[in-house]
Write a protein that holds these residues in place. Sequence first.
Motif, mmCIF file in Angstrom:
data_model
loop_
_atom_site.group_PDB
_atom_site.id
_atom_site.type_symbol
_atom_site.label_atom_id
_atom_site.label_comp_id
_atom_site.label_asym_id
_atom_site.label_seq_id
_atom_site.Cartn_x
_atom_site.Cartn_y
_atom_site.Cartn_z
ATOM 1 N N GLU B 109 0.833 -1.192 0.000
ATOM 2 C CA GLU B 109 0.000 0.000 0.000
ATOM 3 C C GLU B 109 0.876 1.254 0.000
ATOM 4 O O GLU B 109 1.887 1.293 0.690
ATOM 5 C CB GLU B 109 -0.900 0.022 1.242
ATOM 6 C CG GLU B 109 -1.978 -1.054 1.278
ATOM 7 C CD GLU B 109 -1.516 -2.391 1.817
ATOM 8 O OE1 GLU B 109 -0.302 -2.518 2.112
ATOM 9 O OE2 GLU B 109 -2.339 -3.311 1.952
ATOM 10 N N MET B 111 2.072 4.682 1.282
ATOM 11 C CA MET B 111 1.989 5.213 2.641
ATOM 12 C C MET B 111 2.277 6.706 2.646
ATOM 13 O O MET B 111 2.928 7.229 1.749
ATOM 14 C CB MET B 111 3.024 4.520 3.552
ATOM 15 C CG MET B 111 2.979 3.011 3.536
ATOM 16 S SD MET B 111 1.458 2.347 4.171
ATOM 17 C CE MET B 111 1.770 2.445 5.916
ATOM 18 N N GLN B 118 2.844 6.312 10.318
ATOM 19 C CA GLN B 118 2.900 5.969 8.902
ATOM 20 C C GLN B 118 1.538 5.386 8.542
ATOM 21 O O GLN B 118 1.217 4.290 8.977
ATOM 22 C CB GLN B 118 3.989 4.915 8.659
ATOM 23 C CG GLN B 118 5.375 5.458 8.506
ATOM 24 C CD GLN B 118 5.595 6.140 7.159
ATOM 25 O OE1 GLN B 118 4.750 6.086 6.277
ATOM 26 N NE2 GLN B 118 6.740 6.798 7.038
ATOM 27 N N LEU B 119 0.751 6.106 7.782
ATOM 28 C CA LEU B 119 -0.586 5.615 7.477
ATOM 29 C C LEU B 119 -0.741 5.350 5.985
ATOM 30 O O LEU B 119 -0.003 5.896 5.163
ATOM 31 C CB LEU B 119 -1.636 6.630 7.935
ATOM 32 C CG LEU B 119 -1.647 6.912 9.432
ATOM 33 C CD1 LEU B 119 -2.738 7.905 9.770
ATOM 34 C CD2 LEU B 119 -1.837 5.636 10.230
ATOM 35 N N VAL B 120 -1.722 4.525 5.681
ATOM 36 C CA VAL B 120 -1.987 4.202 4.283
ATOM 37 C C VAL B 120 -2.551 5.443 3.594
ATOM 38 O O VAL B 120 -3.434 6.110 4.128
ATOM 39 C CB VAL B 120 -2.987 3.038 4.186
ATOM 40 C CG1 VAL B 120 -3.425 2.838 2.751
ATOM 41 C CG2 VAL B 120 -2.367 1.771 4.740
ATOM 42 N N HIS B 122 -4.814 6.605 1.235
ATOM 43 C CA HIS B 122 -5.954 6.145 0.441
ATOM 44 C C HIS B 122 -6.146 6.973 -0.824
ATOM 45 O O HIS B 122 -6.578 6.476 -1.845
ATOM 46 C CB HIS B 122 -7.226 6.180 1.288
ATOM 47 C CG HIS B 122 -7.314 5.042 2.248
ATOM 48 N ND1 HIS B 122 -7.206 5.200 3.598
ATOM 49 C CD2 HIS B 122 -7.472 3.718 2.044
ATOM 50 C CE1 HIS B 122 -7.306 4.030 4.190
ATOM 51 N NE2 HIS B 122 -7.460 3.111 3.269
#
Lengths: 371, 506, 335
Positions: B109, B111, B118-120, B122
């Motif tokens: 994914e 990031m 550390q987030l995806v 979207h």
Amino acid sequence: MKKLLTLVLCLAVLSTALFANGQQEAASGSDEIVIGALIRNTDEQFVADYADVLKKLAAEAGVTLKLQDSRGDMAAQLDQMNTLLVQGVKHFVVVANVTEATEDMAKAIHAKGGSAAFSNIQPSVEALKVSPNFFLASSPESVAGTFQAQIIDEYFKANPEKMANGDPDAIDAVFLYGQLGHPAQVYRTNAVKQGLIDAGYKLNVVAEDTANWKPSEAQAKMDAWISAYGGEFDLVIANNDGMALGAVESLITNGYLDDPNDPTADLDGDGLVLSIPVVGVDATQVAVKAMDEKKLLGTVLQDAVGQASTAFELAVMMATEGSAAGKSAYGIAPLTAPIDEAPANDAAVVGQCYLVPFKAVTMENYKEFMQ
Amino acid sequence: MSQQQDYILEMHNISKSFPGVKALDNVTLKVRPGTVHALMGENGAGKSTLMKCLFGMYKKDEGEILLKGEKVHFTSAKDALESGVSMIHQELSNVPDRFVMENLWLGREPMHRMGPLQLVDHKKMFNDTVELMKNLEMDIHPKSKMSEISISSQQGCEIAKAVSYNASVVVMDEPTSSLTEKEVEHLFKIINNLRDQGVAIIYISHKMSEIFEISDEISVMRDGQLVASKPASELDDDKLINLMVGRDMTHRFPPVDFNIGEETVLKVDQLTAANPRSFKDISFELKKGEILGIGGLVGAQRTELVEAIFGMRGVASGMIEVHGKHVNISSPREAIRHGIGLITEDRRGTGIFPLLSILDNTSIPSLDDYKKKSHLLNHKKIESDSVQVNKQLRTKTPTYKTPIQNLSGGNQQKVIVARWLMTSPDILIMDEPTRGIDVGAKYEIYLIMTELIKQGKSIIMVSSEMPELLGMASRVMVLCNGKKTGILSREEASQESIMRLAAQFS
Amino acid sequence: MDNTKTAGSNIPVKIKNFLSTHTSLVTFIAMLIFLGIITNGNALKLGSLQNLVVAEAVRAFGALGVGMIIITRGIDLSLGQVIGLSACVSASFAQTADYGSALYAGQEFAIWLPVIAGIAVGAAFGLFNGVLVAYGNLPPFIATLGSMSIATGLKLIYTRASTLGSLKNEYKIISQGFMGPIPYLLIYVVIAAIVIWVLMNHTKQGKSIYAIGGNAQAAKVSGINVKAQLMRVYLYAGILYGMAGVLMSARLGLANPLTGNNMELDAIAAVTVGGISHAGGVGTVGGMMIGLMTLGLINFGMTFLGVNSYYQLLVKGGIIILAVYMDMRKHARKE
């Protein structure tokens, strides 16, 4: 399909209203006396009897009783209390799950200006100290154990030769416990052990385990113990009558009889057909009948009627008169001097303690308890 | 398109043996970039084994694989994917309840940093997916759930995933087997698009019409060998069939004396499956004492048809008559009551009870007949009857209480046959009766079949092995894509004629 | 597919779509309104809602944990007993030093010790379950059935089968305190739910967890370390149970060997009603919370109306069966 789910959920809530039998209207009525009853677990015979007596008394007195059964879950009991408090219920009779919770319960009820009478599981001294409006209306569990010890003491005094198994100078006992950690299990067990030691016996625990209050489990456990320790013990002590009778069955099938050919013969004159005595607690009718058949040495009557009536009268008095200080309930006067048992051992709260007498059921008096 | 271009993928002299079988024998396959390279062959010719060697699911015994001229050795599908070699499976492997975009970027994914986390990302995931779909001219919304889009779109997603890994070689194994005609068209558009972008596609299929429509080059495999590798323009149907079959019949079958009666024991009329992707409008008759073979390629819906007759699958319309009487079969129980038995294709999965004894395995569908008045079972009779039938079939076993899993495949199959004989069926359906059993045992099964028809029973035999159809069946019905493409008499039937019908030529 | 629709064209259709995609939320609100009406608004007073939240808070932690596990296609039966054990361990370090029957009578512990100890117990069991399931390849049902029994045993041994009461006030305030009208417990639940929500929806790990539940094979092919991820899910769940245990003992002001009994069933039921599919790969944190509040509301409503608790069990059972039935139907239709 999802609509169906919604529909059924709504029906569930609707059915709630039907089950409720219109009880909710009562709370809003102004002159009506409303008593909340927080009951530990009606799966237990004593508590079920207690609840029945409360219902009967409330119906007779025209009092609205809001009875909640927590099914043995302390957290659920707390939630139920909070819900009733929000509904404006002030005066309670309580069979708590554990003593340690009573102080917090008393504080919560006191914060809303209410009162409570605790039965069966005794409240802590601190709970009674929250306010003079909190009462003990009980015969504490430990007394049941103490009575068991007395019955056993009398038996071995009369038949000292019966201590010959195992260590001849000690009482070699096997213990059948209720659900481990259950207050009745803990208090009854500790009291009977202490009672025997206080009476001057050396106590040797040959085997001990839980049979979860159940006759069938008790019988199985006893069968196993007989094959393991046959002849090494003098006595069976059970936390309730159900398990005591399970043990009796096991002893009979394993031939622990005065006369194995005649299960009704008492050859040694100790008053029992069994060669090993068994004691229980509760004085259920089955147990009393077993005593009549000379299969059970003794049991202890917890007076459900007495405890429920005392607690109920105290709650009604609080609701109608706002105080119960110094008054008698169900013909029982508050204590005037401390006794050995908590919480009635603290002089500051003795006036809030109503001790409901209860009785050891022995070979001499069991006929009084037959219905 | 330039034929002079270098090869992108070269598989040189690949050999692979399994105990007793040489599955691949010195196979060399070369694929050019920007072409669709069809790989054809009968069932069991070695196509899948070759691909499994490519992706490292099997370890090749000999040979080497070059990708863009460099030697490669993949250990897993993931490994190959990262090198740009990707496989679109017959059974789709996606996560059904997740969005298309989540499936595409699963495990990698995009990031972004948000404070300490550390987030995806979207948004990037969404935009990348839109971009990807646009490039491939696919109309799939990134936030559609995988389970809610059509199978061809799901395949499209698999392809998009391959492209997103910058795949230079994409292998498609029977990609159209579960697609409708319209969906096939859609898929071909995607494939053409991919070819235009310089991707090499290895296209495995049985369907000749498709092959000629889509492919630039065709390689044919037979019995573990690559027999030809030619530009599609140099081949036609007849040449292709010859290349695929080209094999002699051997004396692997017992002589069969058909004594076919007049009576029609089973009549199937216009039977159509409840599942629209399955068989349609199938009609046939089965005479007393006959062995009706059902042939066809993978995906022809043969198993689905016989399972529907046996009440295991839903039927939308059509009629079944047994002994001239119209019957309504909605469960195997009813089928058994009407004298039909089914020996399933997947012996391990739906045939044997591995831990139960031979006795139990034999008697399980007929226990009702052994109930005593007390409703208890008459074990003595069960035992004597089971043993008798198994003896008849020459089942070899140490004892009849041995768990069936300890027997060889051939003997297990005999027990299954015994099981159905216990119910005394008039019609026995055998789905791939000799799959996975050795040659000697196959002969025994054939022998049992000839004995059964001598007793006046009728057999429907589904088989993927052409010699078996030719050697054992009195008539062969051929299915293709869920439709009946013809019935051949024993005289008419030949490898060529069956293959024509199976690949939709009539 | 949805971008083809022209926005705002048909309001009733929009409402219908909303109803069908948010069934559990709509059901919950409908029940709330219904309860409000039949009790003349009494059940919806601030105090009632506070009770509802406080009653479900501890369970919420359990539900979040087991919810994640169910999404991976697993199950955790040890939940209740681990919470109970954690409650007992934390309570034992929070008893007032002068309480004669305290497990460590006369010893004064720092106020953080019970919190850390309780969470550590949960984490240890979570790790144990995770290793058994992920690396030992035990079916989750069996692995957690075993650890459930172990936790029960340890609970009885550790407490010597007695009640650990008389907890310090500064410990009890953790669960019993209020910030204005808002119970602390609500704040914890909201924080926990947000953290898990971020984990499940905005991290690689969350995507992996859903993928493992939806199709473990596909997850593996996509390069996800399925075993490590599975183990972490059980570990996280364990940590949540540990927190639940701490909050439980602080809330009750005690812990005993009965604490936590049957909680696993309540938590599993709640997330199931909230649409977490036991077929794996499906479910949201919001769903878990709504399911929890739905069952909580049923409990609360029936208590409020004075329904015999035996009937409460019937209604609860019926709702759980219905929820799973719907779930299975949904899946059957897809196949």
